[in-house]
Design a protein around this motif. Structure first.
Motif, PDB file in Angstrom:
ATOM      1  N   SER A   1       0.831  -1.247  -0.014  1.00 45.04           N
ATOM      2  CA  SER A   1      -0.198   0.242   0.070  1.00 45.04           C
ATOM      3  C   SER A   1       1.005   1.234  -0.100  1.00 45.04           C
ATOM      4  CB  SER A   1      -1.013   0.043   1.171  1.00 45.04           C
ATOM      5  OG  SER A   1      -0.205  -0.153   2.663  1.00 45.04           O
ATOM      6  N   GLY A   2       0.220   2.322  -0.559  1.00 51.27           N
ATOM      7  CA  GLY A   2       0.986   3.536  -0.680  1.00 51.27           C
ATOM      8  C   GLY A   2       0.254   4.804  -0.764  1.00 51.27           C
ATOM      9  N   TYR A   3       0.782   5.847  -0.728  1.00 53.28           N
ATOM     10  CA  TYR A   3       0.162   7.289  -0.784  1.00 53.28           C
ATOM     11  C   TYR A   3       1.145   7.883  -1.683  1.00 53.28           C
ATOM     12  CZ  TYR A   3      -1.332  11.668   1.215  1.00 53.28           C
ATOM     13  OH  TYR A   3      -1.763  12.974   1.335  1.00 53.28           O
ATOM     14  N   ILE A   4       0.338   8.656  -2.737  1.00 51.59           N
ATOM     15  CA  ILE A   4       0.762   9.692  -3.545  1.00 51.59           C
ATOM     16  C   ILE A   4       1.034  10.791  -2.920  1.00 51.59           C
ATOM     17  CG2 ILE A   4       0.804  10.669  -5.967  1.00 51.59           C
ATOM     18  CD1 ILE A   4      -0.857   8.351  -6.866  1.00 51.59           C
ATOM     19  N   ASP A   5       2.162  11.311  -2.499  1.00 48.68           N
ATOM     20  CA  ASP A   5       2.435  12.391  -1.653  1.00 48.68           C
ATOM     21  C   ASP A   5       2.645  13.579  -2.441  1.00 48.68           C
ATOM     22  OD1 ASP A   5       3.114  13.725   1.073  1.00 48.68           O
ATOM     23  OD2 ASP A   5       5.297  13.883   0.068  1.00 48.68           O
ATOM     24  N   ARG A   6       3.116  13.534  -3.501  1.00 45.45           N
ATOM     25  CA  ARG A   6       3.332  14.874  -4.313  1.00 45.45           C
ATOM     26  C   ARG A   6       3.803  14.391  -5.947  1.00 45.45           C
ATOM     27  NH1 ARG A   6       7.344  14.122  -0.754  1.00 45.45           N
ATOM     28  NH2 ARG A   6       9.486  14.358  -1.381  1.00 45.45           N
ATOM     29  N   ILE A   7       3.817  15.251  -6.773  1.00 46.62           N
ATOM     30  CA  ILE A   7       4.235  15.214  -7.960  1.00 46.62           C
ATOM     31  C   ILE A   7       5.224  16.281  -8.194  1.00 46.62           C
ATOM     32  CG2 ILE A   7       3.828  14.850 -10.441  1.00 46.62           C
ATOM     33  CD1 ILE A   7       1.262  13.482  -9.533  1.00 46.62           C
ATOM     34  N   GLU A   8       6.596  15.967  -8.510  1.00 53.16           N
ATOM     35  CA  GLU A   8       7.615  17.296  -8.702  1.00 53.16           C
ATOM     36  C   GLU A   8       8.158  16.744 -10.023  1.00 53.16           C
ATOM     37  OE1 GLU A   8       9.777  16.496  -5.223  1.00 53.16           O
ATOM     38  OE2 GLU A   8       8.545  18.092  -4.138  1.00 53.16           O
TER      39      GLU A   8
END
Length: 109
Positions: free
Chosen positions: A12-19
């Protein structure tokens, strides 16, 4: 022959940000970070989304690569380059160990 015939692994994961085109995915409650090309994410995913990643061994690709390696190894040892190999079956032995995979015995029948 397949080594380490594995079970599907879910993370499981979480998309923290897109840079700069990279999705920073936090795994295992933030213990690990995965940098993944944002363009490969499904269109409906973005920052703030929780996701499940699955990892599974590609059995068909593994077998194809082993066959190609065995053929290349066999062809390199053939004295007659004009030998016709069509309609032949290849037999080979694959060894699986901690060092990886190796092709031990090979030949056409």
């Amino acid at each position: 022959m397949v080594c380490n015939k594995g079970v599907l692994k879910m993370i499981s994961g979480y998309i923290d940000r897109i840079e700069e085109g990279i999705a920073v995915i936090l795994l295992n409650d933030g213990d690990y970070q995965l940098n993944y090309p944002a363009e490969l994410l499904p269109e409906n995913l973005g920052e703030g989304d929780y996701i499940n990643l699955s990892i599974e061994k590609d059995e068909e690709k593994q077998e194809a690569m082993l066959q190609a390696a065995a053929l290349k190894k066999y062809e390199g040892s053939m004295p007659d380059e004009n030998l016709e190999l069509t309609n032949k079956s290849m037999e080979y032995t694959v060894q699986c160990n901690s060092s990886g995979v190796s092709i031990e015995d090979y030949g056409f029948v």
